[in-house]
Design an enzyme around this catalytic site. Structure first.
Site, PDB file in Angstrom:
ATOM      1  CG  HIS A 107      -2.261   0.635   0.952  1.00  0.00           C
ATOM      2  ND1 HIS A 107      -2.554   1.922   1.321  1.00  0.00           N
ATOM      3  CD2 HIS A 107      -3.371   0.181   0.343  1.00  0.00           C
ATOM      4  CE1 HIS A 107      -3.788   2.228   0.968  1.00  0.00           C
ATOM      5  NE2 HIS A 107      -4.307   1.183   0.368  1.00  0.00           N
ATOM      6  CG  ASP A 172      -8.625   6.672   8.902  1.00  0.00           C
ATOM      7  OD1 ASP A 172      -9.062   6.603  10.067  1.00  0.00           O
ATOM      8  OD2 ASP A 172      -8.199   7.730   8.402  1.00  0.00           O
ATOM      9  CD  GLU A 292      -9.630   9.969  10.967  1.00  0.00           C
ATOM     10  OE1 GLU A 292     -10.170  10.215   9.857  1.00  0.00           O
ATOM     11  OE2 GLU A 292      -8.905   8.983  11.169  1.00  0.00           O
TER      12      GLU A 292
END
Length: 551
Positions: A107, A172, A292
């Site tokens: 990623h 997340d 957030e």
């Protein structure tokens, strides 16, 4: 020294043996001694073009650096053997430039887990599994989970929830590897309370760049322990991590509150994270579990416009509900509070009290009650939706992630958000504050030297349907402009990308850089690990300086 020329082509595999490819394409050179001495316990190496092509891709889809081959380890011994023989090849011949890179979920966004003409280690095949210890053990009398470096956080969550437990700090997106996030920091909306994921590690098992297998912790081999945490893969390969656990809530009250004013948006977030200092860790009364902030475009785009905010579309289905004085950007704070369904009334009273001083738009607050698993896995729902439209892994993702000092966040808004973010921006924009005292300075991760700083993530996607002039190149050029602004604002890159030692030294600061180089000398003196971070190049002169004693 004899050199064996290996070619890419069809490959046959035998457990424990090197799979030598046939039929030549693109020659590479590897020392014959290296090939003959590598003794894998159960794993295998493939030089087949399909394996090589897969290892040359990552989430960013911006860089493609093809390795010579891919190791699929099934035991830690396989990794130890590869590192030791790679080091031996380097010691026996200065012409050996073989390097290694550990790959988890892949990623990274700029080729950080790639190894040009080297070997990529596919950590997902490391068969160590996940072990949950709800009561701890004799050496560690607190609840913890041991997980292999290649395990995904989503699987860690599933395993720990079976015992009513979960790690305290998350990212997340949960389909990331344990070793991957711990090599950076691992941040999300829980970070203000518990610190990044690297602040919640009890112990690591690491294969260093010398091929040493070491178990380390804050009290045992602490220099290696803190070097590896946030160390960008430079000092060792994480094969196992021991993570602290807490009691998991059954349900979560999930809240989104909208703003039109950036100053109110950031001021309220800072007030919310400051309440953490007033609440005991064991009893988080008066504190949300997750905070957030998100910047959205003032349009009806379902992915990053105002339609993306409510949990039920009918709750906000017309632009007439947006205040007339709103500008081109809108903002919302996302909050979460865990609770026991038997105590929902007490939770609601507490949440009402915490929301009372906030300055959101009263008519634009949205709530939902979901399971703890559903909340933590929330990004996966968006992934499934976008994947069904071919808008997930097939796109390029020119992302930049920044840590912005609190003193500079207003200037960042004026110079970046107000000037460079336009209607065709495609992707989420995260903006939320973190408390510095929750980060351990002994770790390798770099962050601004202010009590509060912001994570700013510009998670842009290169959509095929983007407007005129919006190309991947133009997006990368925009990122360069943003990074230039950030240089003057004292920001630090999170998931950093630089091209020269001088830029890296500036990133770490003089003292931090000296410590980083010292650790490299100690744990990977031949610079064979994570070459595509571009921190320590394979040039003989640079390596000679690296191995020279520090002044």
């Amino acid at each position: 020294m004899e050199i064996l020329f290996l070619k890419l082509g069809a490959t046959i595999f035998w457990p424990g043996l090197i799979a030598l490819p046939k039929n030549t394409v693109n020659p590479i050179t590897i020392g014959l001694d290296y090939i003959n001495s590598l003794n894998l316990r159960r794993g295998r190496i493939s030089f087949h073009h399909t394996a090589v092509d897969a290892a040359a891709r990552d989430w960013g889809s911006i860089k493609r650096l093809a390795p010579a081959g891919v190791l699929y380890p099934e035991s830690v011994d396989d990794i130890v053997s590869l590192v030791r023989t790679t080091t031996a090849a380097r010691l026996s011949s200065s012409s050996s430039n073989l390097t290694l890179a550990a790959k988890g979920r892949g990623h990274s966004v700029n080729g950080q887990a790639q190894a040009l003409d080297g070997i990529v280690i596919e950590m997902s095949t490391l068969a160590l599994g996940i072990r949950v210890m709800p009561e701890g053990d004799a050496d560690c009398p607190v609840a913890f989970v041991d997980a292999a470096g290649g395990e995904l956080w989503i699987d860690v969550l599933k395993a720990t929830l079976k015992h009513g437990l979960a790690p305290r700090s998350w990212t997340d997106y949960l389909y990331l590897s344990v070793g991957g996030t711990l090599s950076n920091a691992g941040v999300s909306g829980q970070t203000f309370r518990h610190g990044p994921q690297i602040s919640n590690v009890l112990q690591l098992e690491v294969v260093t760049g010398k091929g040493e297998l070491i178990i380390c912790s804050p009290s045992k081999q602490p220099d290696l322990f803190f070097a590896v945490l946030g160390g960008l893969g430079q000092f060792g390969i994480i094969t196992r991590a021991r993570i602290l656990l807490e009691r998991a809530p059954q349900q979560v009250r999930w809240i989104r509150a909208m703003y039109t004013d950036f100053q109110s948006f950031t001021r309220d977030q800072e007030m919310l994270i400051s309440t953490e200092k007033k609440a005991a860790v064991e009893d988080a009364a008066g504190t949300f579990d997750y905070v957030e902030g998100i910047v959205i475009i003032n349009n009806d785009n379902p992915y990053n416009g105002w339609k993306s905010v409510p949990f039920a579309p009918q709750e906000l289905n017309s632009s007439s509900m947006i205040p007339k004085d709103a500008g081109s950007l809108l903002y919302y704070i996302e909050l979460a509070k865990g609770f026991d369904p038997n105590n929902i009334h007490a939770m609601e009273q507490e949440v009402e009290k915490m929301l009372a001083p906030l300055n959101y738009i009263p008519s634009l607050i949205f709530t939902a009650d979901v399971s703890y698993f559903q909340f933590l896995n929330r990004v996966h729902d968006a992934e499934l939706s976008l994947s069904s439209q071919g808008l997930w892994e097939t796109l390029s993702h020119p992302w930049i992630n920044l840590l912005v000092p609190r003193s500079a966040i207003s200037d960042f808004d004026e110079q970046v958000f107000q000037q460079l973010i336009c209607q065709d921006f495609s992707g989420p924009i995260l903006v939320y504050p973190l408390n510095k005292h929750k980060w351990d300075k002994r770790a390798s991760a770099v962050f601004p030297d202010e009590d509060v700083f912001y994570l700013v993530a510009l998670l842009r996607n290169a959509l095929p349907s983007a407007g005129p002039g919006v190309s991947l190149r133009s997006q990368i050029d925009d990122n360069s402009k943003i990074l230039s602004i950030c240089h003057h604002l004292g920001c630090k890159q999170y998931l950093p990308t630089y091209n020269t030692p001088e830029q890296w030294e500036q990133h770490f600061g003089s003292d931090g850089w000296e410590n980083f180089v010292r650790r490299k000398q100690t744990f990977d003196p031949h610079a064979i690990l994570a070459p595509s971070q571009n921190i320590f190049q394979r040039d003989d002169q640079i390596l000679a300086q690296l191995r020279a004693p520090m002044r």
